[in-house]
Design a protein around this motif. Structure first.
Motif, PDB file in Angstrom:
ATOM      1  N   ASP A 186       0.875  -1.146   0.105  1.00  0.00           N
ATOM      2  CA  ASP A 186      -0.065   0.061   0.019  1.00  0.00           C
ATOM      3  C   ASP A 186       0.710   1.159  -0.091  1.00  0.00           C
TER       4      ASP A 186
ATOM      5  N   ARG B  31       0.227   3.899   2.842  1.00  0.00           N
ATOM      6  CA  ARG B  31       0.859   3.573   4.098  1.00  0.00           C
ATOM      7  C   ARG B  31       2.432   3.837   4.079  1.00  0.00           C
TER       8      ARG B  31
ATOM      9  N   HIS C   2      -1.333   8.084   4.899  1.00  0.00           N
ATOM     10  CA  HIS C   2      -2.323   7.460   5.561  1.00  0.00           C
ATOM     11  C   HIS C   2      -2.614   8.342   6.791  1.00  0.00           C
ATOM     12  N   ASP C   3      -1.662   8.640   7.468  1.00  0.00           N
ATOM     13  CA  ASP C   3      -1.573   9.255   8.743  1.00  0.00           C
ATOM     14  C   ASP C   3      -1.580  10.802   8.810  1.00  0.00           C
TER      15      ASP C   3
ATOM     16  N   ARG D  37      -8.753  -0.850   0.173  1.00  0.00           N
ATOM     17  CA  ARG D  37      -8.630  -0.116   1.572  1.00  0.00           C
ATOM     18  C   ARG D  37     -10.141   0.092   2.188  1.00  0.00           C
TER      19      ARG D  37
END
Length: 606
Positions: free
Chosen positions: A23, A26, A31-32, A56
């Motif tokens: 991914d 990520r 993602h964060d 996802r």
């Protein structure tokens, strides 16, 4: 037509291999970090290719988790950046399905319905990114799941993705009749020796297959009909042709390695390029490295797509995995070329800055951990840092002034691009005109060998530069800078940090970027070098100056470290840095398109 739009895109591939899923969202840390979206919007993007990926959202294939996409899409909406929703990006769906599964298309259509119902305001969609390329990698070369390696599987994977796109758009348009299909794929041309002209002709026909299917062009009169029908897919071809789903915008992805050259004279090329078809062995290499003059490249691909389909176009990926100035040159050339084509009547709507956060592992074809290629933002330090590309892309729509190194011709426009015996190319391309003399990079050193190392690197990178000894202009720093008027300076052997202060201040007052190589503190482990060096930097040192600790000629002469240090200088980076890290740049040919080589067993070749 209004002006060209600036789009952006994050590398968002979620591909599956025998070892599981990889991914990119990520891997990049996006993602964060919802704050990335504010950075993207700050570039002035009109739209962004953004993941709402099946794998996802529905990781188990049954229960959707909308929390991540809810938050991100809402933020994009508040920032007035239009999302182009991508549902599958080089993937094969959740674990219960794959590209050869009879339920893939209906499953994707059902997922698209759920996405459209949740986000009915989204107008632009790419249900499947690069279906032809994905079919090749997954079902012809066997790199990605389900790891098939035969032509029948390739056509089945392509048809399933096309049917999935049709099912997705039907479902989406029931919710939003104004929804637009922006269909992407890689578009290059194959050139070849006369002995291999049939293979090149087939490659140049096959590259259109995904778009031709969606437009409903693959009927019994199409030159691919008999070949595909021979694998038992005639009924499917008829159903697609009877209910086509023509793209509203054809999204062209073209890389410097997209154009290929096939040569039966294997001895001219390295073994890694060797492959073949059932009839003959041949080498498959980058056309830009062998044809002289070079092929038309991106501009040629766009003209061909316009002539074939006559619908609006967009360049949906512009990326060059290379040193910073070459990234700048490729982006600027792509934009300028599209602007020129628009003036000639080609309806090009947008150019896409790709990839905003760079990409990971393409040198391993996303099958294993590999290297990182920086993008508009560099995340190698853990958080996004704008590179010189950010300023360039932001300024392109307004015709803002460009960095001096961006105005020089890229490696693909220089004769040193030829790494194999040159093959005369009958198709003429416009000559690259020499730009007016731009400011140079000044290399200032009392060490002749060290100065020559920097000079050789600049020559390789096509960066205009000038060497000056420390004694130049009688040691008068200001006089030297005012006489040469460089855009940047490399102070290659500062005796100490304190010694560099005067030069750094003189550069800062003149708007000149400066790089100072300072002695690394003695007696410290490599991971402690930066912290120790910080103690030696006086508060009066200009914040705009770039400081690189070094341990002597052998250390700084390492090409990778010098390349990264120069990238940081072009980026306008200041402060203390140590360029020992994962390589931020790749050779001019990224491995993304190496799989086009016959060495990967292209069973669809004739």
């Amino acid at each position: 037509m209004d002006g060209l739009e600036l789009w952006g895109g994050v590398e968002c591939t979620v591909n599956r291999t025998a070892t599981g899923y990889r991914d990119q969202i990520r891997l990049s840390g996006h993602h964060d970090r919802i704050t990335d979206l504010d950075l993207f919007a700050g570039l002035g993007l009109s739209a962004i290719r953004y993941p709402v990926l099946w794998e996802r959202v529905m990781a188990d294939g049954q229960t959707p988790d909308w929390s991540w996409t809810d938050e991100r899409l809402a933020r994009l909406r508040s920032l007035s950046v239009r999302p182009i929703a991508g549902l599958v990006h080089h993937g094969s769906g959740p674990p219960h399905t794959h590209l050869l599964d009879d339920g893939f298309a209906t499953g994707l259509g059902d997922y698209a319905r759920q996405v459209a119902e949740r986000y009915p305001w989204i107008e632009d969609w790419t249900p499947v990114n690069e279906p032809l390329t994905t079919a090749r990698f997954s079902a012809l070369y066997g790199h990605w799941y389900p790891h098939a390696r035969d032509e029948g599987a390739f056509w089945l994977a392509l048809l399933n993705q096309i049917d999935g796109t049709r099912a997705a758009m039907r479902a989406i348009r029931r919710v939003n009749p104004a929804a637009r299909l922006i269909q992407t794929d890689d578009l290059g041309r194959t050139y070849a020796t006369l002995v291999l002209r049939e293979q090149a002709a087939f490659d140049n026909l096959r590259r259109w297959a995904g778009w031709d299917l969606l437009f409903g062009h693959v009927t019994p009169h199409h030159p691919l009909w008999e070949r595909i029908n021979g694998f038992g897919f005639g009924d499917r071809l008829r159903r697609i042709a009877d209910a086509p789903c023509p793209p509203d915008i054809v999204g062209v992805n073209h890389y410097l390695t997209s154009d290929r050259f096939l040569d039966h004279r294997l001895q001219r090329y390295p073994p890694r390029s060797h492959g073949g078809n059932a009839r003959r062995a041949y080498a498959d290499v980058e056309a830009i490295r062998v044809l002289d003059p070079p092929p038309p490249g991106l501009a040629g691909a766009l003209r061909e797509a316009w002539d074939r389909y006559g619908v609006p176009l967009a360049v949906t990926e512009v990326h060059n995995g290379c040193t910073r100035e070459e990234q700048l040159r490729w982006a600027a050339e792509a934009w300028d070329g599209c602007a020129l084509l628009r003036r000639e009547g080609v309806d090009i709507r947008a150019v896409t800055a790709w990839s905003l956060l760079g990409s990971q592992d393409w040198d391993r074809l996303l099958t294993a951990p590999g290297t990182y290629e920086s993008g508009i933002f560099d995340i190698s330090g853990g958080t996004p840092r704008p590179t010189a590309l950010a300023s360039l892309w932001k300024g392109l729509p307004a015709a803002a002034e460009r960095h001096p190194v961006a105005r020089a011709p890229g490696w693909w426009r220089r004769q040193d691009r030829l790494v194999y015996p040159a093959i005369p190319h009958p198709i003429r391309t416009p000559p690259s005109h020499a730009a007016p003399a731009d400011p140079v990079l000044l290399i200032w050193s009392s060490d002749e060998a060290l100065a020559q190392s920097w000079s050789q690197m600049c020559k390789k990178r096509g960066i205009a530069h000038q060497l000056a000894k420390c004694e130049a202009h009688g040691g008068d720093i200001a006089a030297m800078l005012d006489h040469i008027r460089p855009w940047g300076l490399v102070h290659a052997d500062a005796p100490s940090t304190a010694d560099a202060i005067g030069l750094a201040r003189a550069c800062e007052s003149r708007g000149i970027a400066s790089l100072h190589l300072i002695p690394a503190p003695d007696g410290h482990a490599p991971h402690e070098t930066l912290r120790a060096a910080e103690d030696d930097i006086p508060p009066s040192f200009p914040a705009s100056a770039l400081l690189i600790p070094w341990e002597g000629r052998a250390s700084i002469a390492d090409l990778a470290r010098m390349d990264i240090a120069l990238d940081l200088l072009i980026d306008g980076r200041g402060g203390l840095h140590d360029p020992i890290r994962s390589a931020a740049s790749e050779p001019p040919e990224t491995a993304r398109h190496a799989a086009a080589m016959g060495a990967f067993g292209d069973a669809a070749q004739i």
